[in-house]
Design a protein around this motif. Structure first.
Motif, PDB file in Angstrom:
ATOM      1  N   GLY A   1       2.780 -15.260  10.879  1.00 13.93           N
ATOM      2  CA  GLY A   1       3.057 -15.210  12.309  1.00 13.93           C
ATOM      3  C   GLY A   1       3.266 -13.824  12.867  1.00 13.93           C
ATOM      4  O   GLY A   1       3.590 -13.673  14.041  1.00 13.93           O
ATOM      5  N   THR A   2       3.113 -12.794  12.028  1.00 13.05           N
ATOM      6  CA  THR A   2       3.277 -11.422  12.501  1.00 13.05           C
ATOM      7  C   THR A   2       1.997 -10.629  12.255  1.00 13.05           C
ATOM      8  O   THR A   2       1.291 -10.867  11.283  1.00 13.05           O
ATOM      9  N   LYS A   3       1.720  -9.695  13.149  1.00 14.85           N
ATOM     10  CA  LYS A   3       0.517  -8.867  13.018  1.00 14.85           C
ATOM     11  C   LYS A   3       0.795  -7.570  12.263  1.00 14.85           C
ATOM     12  O   LYS A   3      -0.038  -7.099  11.493  1.00 14.85           O
ATOM     13  N   THR A   4       1.950  -7.004  12.499  1.00 13.81           N
ATOM     14  CA  THR A   4       2.281  -5.714  11.886  1.00 13.81           C
ATOM     15  C   THR A   4       2.896  -5.936  10.510  1.00 13.81           C
ATOM     16  O   THR A   4       3.881  -6.658  10.371  1.00 13.81           O
ATOM     17  N   PRO A   5       2.356  -5.337   9.476  1.00 13.09           N
ATOM     18  CA  PRO A   5       2.889  -5.533   8.129  1.00 13.09           C
ATOM     19  C   PRO A   5       4.090  -4.647   7.833  1.00 13.09           C
ATOM     20  O   PRO A   5       4.426  -3.749   8.616  1.00 13.09           O
ATOM     21  N   TYR A   6       4.724  -4.908   6.709  1.00  8.09           N
ATOM     22  CA  TYR A   6       5.703  -3.999   6.137  1.00  8.09           C
ATOM     23  C   TYR A   6       4.976  -3.156   5.096  1.00  8.09           C
ATOM     24  O   TYR A   6       3.989  -3.581   4.502  1.00  8.09           O
ATOM     25  N   TYR A   7       5.490  -1.945   4.855  1.00  6.02           N
ATOM     26  CA  TYR A   7       4.890  -1.057   3.864  1.00  6.02           C
ATOM     27  C   TYR A   7       5.947  -0.620   2.863  1.00  6.02           C
ATOM     28  O   TYR A   7       7.092  -0.322   3.243  1.00  6.02           O
ATOM     29  N   ARG A   8       5.541  -0.576   1.605  1.00  5.02           N
ATOM     30  CA  ARG A   8       6.439  -0.037   0.582  1.00  5.02           C
ATOM     31  C   ARG A   8       6.138   1.453   0.432  1.00  5.02           C
ATOM     32  O   ARG A   8       5.028   1.843   0.094  1.00  5.02           O
ATOM     33  N   VAL A   9       7.151   2.255   0.679  1.00  2.00           N
ATOM     34  CA  VAL A   9       6.982   3.705   0.788  1.00  2.00           C
ATOM     35  C   VAL A   9       7.450   4.410  -0.486  1.00  2.00           C
ATOM     36  O   VAL A   9       8.483   4.063  -1.065  1.00  2.00           O
ATOM     37  N   VAL A  10       6.673   5.391  -0.882  1.00  2.00           N
ATOM     38  CA  VAL A  10       6.990   6.192  -2.063  1.00  2.00           C
ATOM     39  C   VAL A  10       6.921   7.673  -1.689  1.00  2.00           C
ATOM     40  O   VAL A  10       6.014   8.101  -0.970  1.00  2.00           O
ATOM     41  N   ILE A  11       7.887   8.445  -2.177  1.00  2.76           N
ATOM     42  CA  ILE A  11       7.842   9.894  -2.050  1.00  2.76           C
ATOM     43  C   ILE A  11       7.918  10.467  -3.459  1.00  2.76           C
ATOM     44  O   ILE A  11       8.910  10.262  -4.166  1.00  2.76           O
ATOM     45  N   GLY A  12       6.863  11.155  -3.859  1.00  6.61           N
ATOM     46  CA  GLY A  12       6.783  11.616  -5.244  1.00  6.61           C
ATOM     47  C   GLY A  12       6.656  10.408  -6.153  1.00  6.61           C
ATOM     48  O   GLY A  12       5.762   9.579  -5.985  1.00  6.61           O
ATOM     49  N   LYS A  13       7.583  10.242  -7.068  1.00  8.18           N
ATOM     50  CA  LYS A  13       7.593   9.077  -7.954  1.00  8.18           C
ATOM     51  C   LYS A  13       8.729   8.110  -7.597  1.00  8.18           C
ATOM     52  O   LYS A  13       8.970   7.132  -8.305  1.00  8.18           O
ATOM     53  N   LYS A  14       9.387   8.388  -6.480  1.00  3.56           N
ATOM     54  CA  LYS A  14      10.546   7.594  -6.089  1.00  3.56           C
ATOM     55  C   LYS A  14      10.169   6.594  -4.999  1.00  3.56           C
ATOM     56  O   LYS A  14       9.588   6.958  -3.971  1.00  3.56           O
ATOM     57  N   THR A  15      10.488   5.312  -5.247  1.00  4.94           N
ATOM     58  CA  THR A  15      10.272   4.280  -4.237  1.00  4.94           C
ATOM     59  C   THR A  15      11.432   4.309  -3.257  1.00  4.94           C
ATOM     60  O   THR A  15      12.591   4.153  -3.636  1.00  4.94           O
ATOM     61  N   ILE A  16      11.104   4.510  -1.980  1.00  2.00           N
ATOM     62  CA  ILE A  16      12.131   4.595  -0.936  1.00  2.00           C
ATOM     63  C   ILE A  16      12.521   3.198  -0.456  1.00  2.00           C
ATOM     64  O   ILE A  16      13.681   2.914  -0.194  1.00  2.00           O
ATOM     65  N   GLY A  17      11.538   2.305  -0.357  1.00  2.00           N
ATOM     66  CA  GLY A  17      11.806   0.936   0.076  1.00  2.00           C
ATOM     67  C   GLY A  17      10.738   0.431   1.032  1.00  2.00           C
ATOM     68  O   GLY A  17       9.734   1.109   1.309  1.00  2.00           O
TER      69      GLY A  17
END
Length: 303
Positions: A195-211
């Motif tokens: 029901g939503t058009k805009t997704p969520y993204y899993r963000v990484v900086i370097g080798k660290k997952t931010i969320g």
């Protein structure tokens, strides 16, 4: 001893056990005129065996239906003066008021008694309930592997979470969005909620997952370079001038309508290319004064 069951006031949903005194098969006769066949010594060294009979087991069911059964504790090995505890008989769907029965042999070995002699023992029918099977929780979120570069808006308006809100997983805040405002980040996975058009993204900086962060907090990367060019605004521009490249990390506002400068020559002092868009944006000036950024499709003769 005769019992008139009709005179008994029985509680519903119970079944009753009439417990009668044990009868010694070795020392007591069972004739109408009961007599002692053999005299008993004051003490008996050996253990005796008895059949302790439970009669008229009454099943009083939840639907008021009644049935009967005869029971007995057979071959009880018990010494004079000894008391033994036995579990009450079990019946599927019923639970007894008394869980155990205590049977005692007299010190002289003359006979046995119990704590339930001449008493009613009630059993209640257990209410049955339907077993419900819990189905494994299905995650409504659809995931996809990605390999993208994004930028966090200067005013993201959203935070990073350990999992996608609305998924089958519990989640918590991992980082505030403002902590990474303006930063270029990598995206390795997207998640689309129904029901939503805009997704969520899993963000990484370097080798660290931010969320995980809502896609509205991120934009495609825009790269800039200084240029010295000239161009002409087309006769019928469908684009306008803004203070920043649209859909960039900046909040944008209209500075001039494109039609205001139709067919006019402008100078270009900066170029911005947004990832995923072939035609760049240009920052234009007239008489040395910046009038704003406009999509390159509204200009002609750019050189």
């Amino acid at each position: 001893m005769m019992l008139n069951a009709k005179k008994l006031k029985l509680s519903s949903k119970k079944f009753m056990v009439i417990v009668l005194t044990a009868i010694s098969l070795m020392a007591v006769g069972l004739t109408a005129g009961t007599t002692v066949l053999n005299s008993v010594e004051p003490t008996i060294a050996q253990a005796d065996t008895w059949d302790y009979t439970l009669i008229h087991v009454e099943f009083d069911k939840r639907n008021d239906d009644v049935s009967y059964k005869d029971l007995k504790f057979a071959n009880i090995n018990i010494k004079p003066g000894q008391t033994r505890t036995f579990s009450m008989p079990k019946f599927a769907g019923f639970t007894p008021l008394y869980k155990t029965i205590k049977i005692t042999e007299s010190k002289t070995g003359a006979g046995i008694t119990s704590n339930l002699d001449h008493k009613w023992v009630f059993y209640s029918q257990v209410a049955t309930s339907k077993k419900t099977t819990t189905k494994p929780k299905v995650d409504p979120v659809k995931y996809a592997t990605k390999k993208l570069s994004k930028q966090v808006k200067l005013a993201p308006g959203h935070n990073f979470f350990s999992h996608v809100p609305g998924s089958k997983y519990s989640y918590k805040t991992t980082h505030y969005g403002n902590t990474y405002k303006g930063r270029t980040v990598k995206v390795n996975m997207s998640a689309k909620r129904p029901g939503t058009k805009t997704p969520y993204y899993r963000v990484v900086i370097g080798k660290k997952t931010i969320g995980w962060i809502y896609g509205g907090a991120l934009v495609n990367v825009t790269t800039y370079k200084t240029v010295k060019k000239t161009a002409t605004v087309v006769a019928k521009p469908i684009n306008n001038f803004y203070n920043h490249v649209t859909s960039s990390i900046y909040a944008t506002k209209l500075t001039h309508y494109g039609k205001t400068y139709k067919n006019k020559k402008v100078t270009i002092n900066m170029q911005g290319t947004r990832q995923g868009t072939k035609t760049p944006y240009y920052r234009c000036a007239v008489n040395g004064k910046n009038i704003g950024w406009i999509y390159g499709g509204a200009l002609s003769n750019v050189r």
